[in-house]
Enzyme design. Structure first.
Site, short mmCIF file in Angstrom:
data_model
loop_
_atom_site.label_atom_id
_atom_site.label_comp_id
_atom_site.label_asym_id
_atom_site.label_seq_id
_atom_site.Cartn_x
_atom_site.Cartn_y
_atom_site.Cartn_z
N GLY A 10 0.81 -1.22 0.00
CA GLY A 10 0.00 0.00 0.00
C GLY A 10 0.84 1.26 0.00
N ALA A 11 1.98 1.23 -0.67
CA ALA A 11 2.84 2.42 -0.70
C ALA A 11 2.70 3.19 -2.01
CB ALA A 11 4.29 2.03 -0.46
N GLY A 14 -1.25 7.58 -0.36
CA GLY A 14 -1.68 7.85 1.01
C GLY A 14 -0.61 7.63 2.08
N ILE A 15 -1.02 6.96 3.16
CA ILE A 15 -0.16 6.77 4.34
C ILE A 15 1.10 5.98 3.98
CG2 ILE A 15 -0.09 5.65 6.61
CD1 ILE A 15 -3.23 6.22 6.67
N GLY A 16 0.93 4.93 3.19
CA GLY A 16 2.07 4.08 2.83
C GLY A 16 3.10 4.82 2.00
N SER A 139 -6.97 0.44 12.66
CA SER A 139 -7.79 1.65 12.65
C SER A 139 -8.63 1.74 13.91
CB SER A 139 -8.72 1.63 11.43
OG SER A 139 -9.68 2.66 11.54
N TYR A 166 -15.56 -3.25 7.53
CA TYR A 166 -14.21 -2.67 7.59
C TYR A 166 -13.69 -2.71 9.04
CZ TYR A 166 -10.55 0.90 7.53
OH TYR A 166 -9.37 1.58 7.70
N1 LIG Z 1 -7.16 7.26 5.67
C1 LIG Z 1 -7.62 7.06 6.91
O1 LIG Z 1 -8.27 7.93 7.52
C2 LIG Z 1 -7.33 5.76 7.63
C3 LIG Z 1 -7.72 5.64 8.97
C4 LIG Z 1 -7.43 4.44 9.65
C5 LIG Z 1 -6.76 3.42 9.01
N2 LIG Z 1 -6.40 3.56 7.69
C6 LIG Z 1 -5.69 2.44 7.05
O2 LIG Z 1 -4.52 2.94 6.45
C7 LIG Z 1 -4.08 2.04 5.43
C8 LIG Z 1 -3.66 2.82 4.21
O3 LIG Z 1 -4.81 3.47 3.67
P1 LIG Z 1 -4.77 4.95 3.07
O4 LIG Z 1 -5.63 5.78 3.93
O5 LIG Z 1 -3.39 5.40 2.78
O6 LIG Z 1 -5.61 4.71 1.72
P2 LIG Z 1 -5.23 4.78 0.18
O7 LIG Z 1 -4.68 6.13 -0.16
O8 LIG Z 1 -6.46 4.34 -0.54
O9 LIG Z 1 -4.08 3.70 0.01
C9 LIG Z 1 -4.38 2.33 0.06
C10 LIG Z 1 -3.21 1.56 -0.50
O10 LIG Z 1 -3.54 0.16 -0.47
C11 LIG Z 1 -3.33 -0.39 -1.78
N3 LIG Z 1 -4.24 -1.51 -2.05
C12 LIG Z 1 -5.58 -1.55 -1.86
N4 LIG Z 1 -6.05 -2.74 -2.28
C13 LIG Z 1 -5.00 -3.45 -2.74
C14 LIG Z 1 -4.85 -4.73 -3.32
N5 LIG Z 1 -5.90 -5.55 -3.54
N6 LIG Z 1 -3.62 -5.14 -3.67
C15 LIG Z 1 -2.54 -4.34 -3.50
N7 LIG Z 1 -2.62 -3.11 -2.96
C16 LIG Z 1 -3.84 -2.67 -2.59
C17 LIG Z 1 -3.61 0.78 -2.71
O11 LIG Z 1 -3.10 0.51 -4.01
P3 LIG Z 1 -3.62 1.30 -5.33
O12 LIG Z 1 -2.77 2.52 -5.44
O13 LIG Z 1 -3.40 0.32 -6.43
O14 LIG Z 1 -5.08 1.61 -5.10
C18 LIG Z 1 -2.92 1.91 -1.97
O15 LIG Z 1 -1.53 1.88 -2.18
C19 LIG Z 1 -5.26 1.08 5.21
O16 LIG Z 1 -4.97 -0.15 5.84
C20 LIG Z 1 -6.42 1.75 5.90
O17 LIG Z 1 -7.36 0.82 6.39
C21 LIG Z 1 -6.67 4.70 6.99
#
Ligand SMILES: NC(=O)c1ccc[n+]([C@@H]2O[C@H](COP(=O)([O-])OP(=O)(O)OC[C@H]3O[C@@H](n4cnc5c(N)ncnc54)[C@H](OP(=O)(O)O)[C@@H]3O)[C@@H](O)[C@H]2O)c1
Length: 297
Positions: A10-11, A14-16, A139, A166
């Site tokens: 997930g890099a 977003g966060i990654g 989360s 979720y």
């Molecule tokens: N944002 C928040 O407020 C929040 C709060 C609590 C926890 N989180 C957690 O933080 C983590 C990162 O999320 P984010 O907020 O940074 O969201 P994000 O911007 O949507 O990033 C999600 C990442 O996961 C990858 N991903 C999703 N499905 C995948 C799959 N089937 N195979 C490979 N990669 C996949 C995405 O790849 P693509 O670029 O290909 O889509 C993207 O790199 C998640 O675990 C989320 O549950 C987020």
């Protein structure tokens, strides 16, 4: 982090992505997992701008597919003699219930089974690389959740917009971390997880136009990805947590997760169900003694 091999999912966004930039700037050798060649290459170029010329490897895998995760693990084991930090960060929420190619509910497959399977397949390498760290992005959405042990594919209990589901997967991240840490005790490999706060990323922008607009508005009140990544980078790098394992963090503080997340019986039960759901026996860590009946808190 100089010279440390870090594998992060997930890099690409977003966060990654924010965490990977910072880890690269601190000298880590990054391998990012991406499901699309284009997004992986774009992220690697972005991260590479912070890595002082060290290459950023892109490993292609769809974490919704167990076959793809197994290929990914094979590639990691072939390419890297040591893995110092494994970061299970990829995650998503789906407003409509869908099944993965393996017949699992998709949120469960991506958010819980993928970290479980990838970690299991890399566990021996992580142990050989000790001291090593495993970090999983959970989360605060877990707080109201329970694991639906009688409905694991969410046939009956998906809930509106997928939010309840979720939360269950994020609860599973914490239970997984607790049981993993228990089994890894004494190996020099730690396992921790964290809540990044509400962060303005691509999260939940995959659920239709209305949700995208809603998230765009909500992002005014959200943290920046760098803030959301701060605890992740700290867990990967800080000497303060080198001996801490099995904990849940928020803003660099160890905090108490929900009561459901502190149930060792549920953690052990989830572990054996996850082994069945991934056809993966964890020979590397199955010799641990049975769990205590109750945690202290
Ligand atoms: N944002 C928040 O407020 C929040 C709060 C609590 C926890 N989180 C957690 O933080 C983590 C990162 O999320 P984010 O907020 O940074 O969201 P994000 O911007 O949507 O990033 C999600 C990442 O996961 C990858 N991903 C999703 N499905 C995948 C799959 N089937 N195979 C490979 N990669 C996949 C995405 O790849 P693509 O670029 O290909 O889509 C993207 O790199 C998640 O675990 C989320 O549950 C987020």
């Amino acid at each position: 982090m100089a010279g440390k091999r870090v594998v992060i999912t997930g890099a690409t966004n977003g966060i990654g992505l924010a965490a990977a930039r910072e880890l690269a700037a601190r000298g880590a050798d990054l391998a990012i997992v991406a499901r699309s060649h284009g997004r992986g290459a774009a992220a690697a170029a972005d991260i590479g701008a912070h890595s002082e010329g060290r290459p950023v490897d892109v490993l292609l895998a769809d974490l919704a597919s167990q076959a793809s995760i197994r290929e990914l693990a094979d590639e990691i084991l072939q390419r890297y003699p040591s893995v110092d930090v494994l970061i299970n960060n990829a995650g998503a929420m789906y407003s409509t219930r869908t099944l993965s190619v393996d017949g699992m509910e998709l949120t469960w497959a991506v958010n819980h089974l993928a970290p479980f399977l990838l970690t299991s397949l890399l566990l021996e390498r992580l142990k050989q690389s000790a001291p090593a760290r495993i970090i999983t992005t959970s989360s605060g959405a877990h707080y109201r959740a329970q694991i639906p042990f009688d409905d694991l594919r969410a046939d009956r209990s998906y809930g509106r917009m997928g939010y309840a589901r979720y939360g269950e997967t994020k609860l599973a991240n914490i239970l997984f971390t607790a049981e993993l840490a228990r089994r890894l005790a004494g190996t020099g490999v730690t396992a921790n997880c964290f809540h990044p706060g509400f962060v303005g990323t691509g999260f939940n922008t995959n659920n239709g136009v209305l949700m995208r607009i809603g998230m765009w508005i909500a992002h005014r009140f959200a943290r920046r990805p760098e803030q959301g990544a701060d605890t992740l980078v700290w867990l990967a790098d800080s000497a303060e947590v080198s001996e801490v394992s099995g904990a849940y963090f928020f803003d660099r503080r160890q905090v108490r997760p929900s009561q459901a997340a502190r149930d060792p019986d549920a953690a052990a039960r989830l572990w054996s169900i996850s082994e069945e759901q991934t056809s993966q026996t964890n020979a590397a860590v199955t010799s641990a003694p049975p769990p205590p009946r109750k945690l202290a808190n």
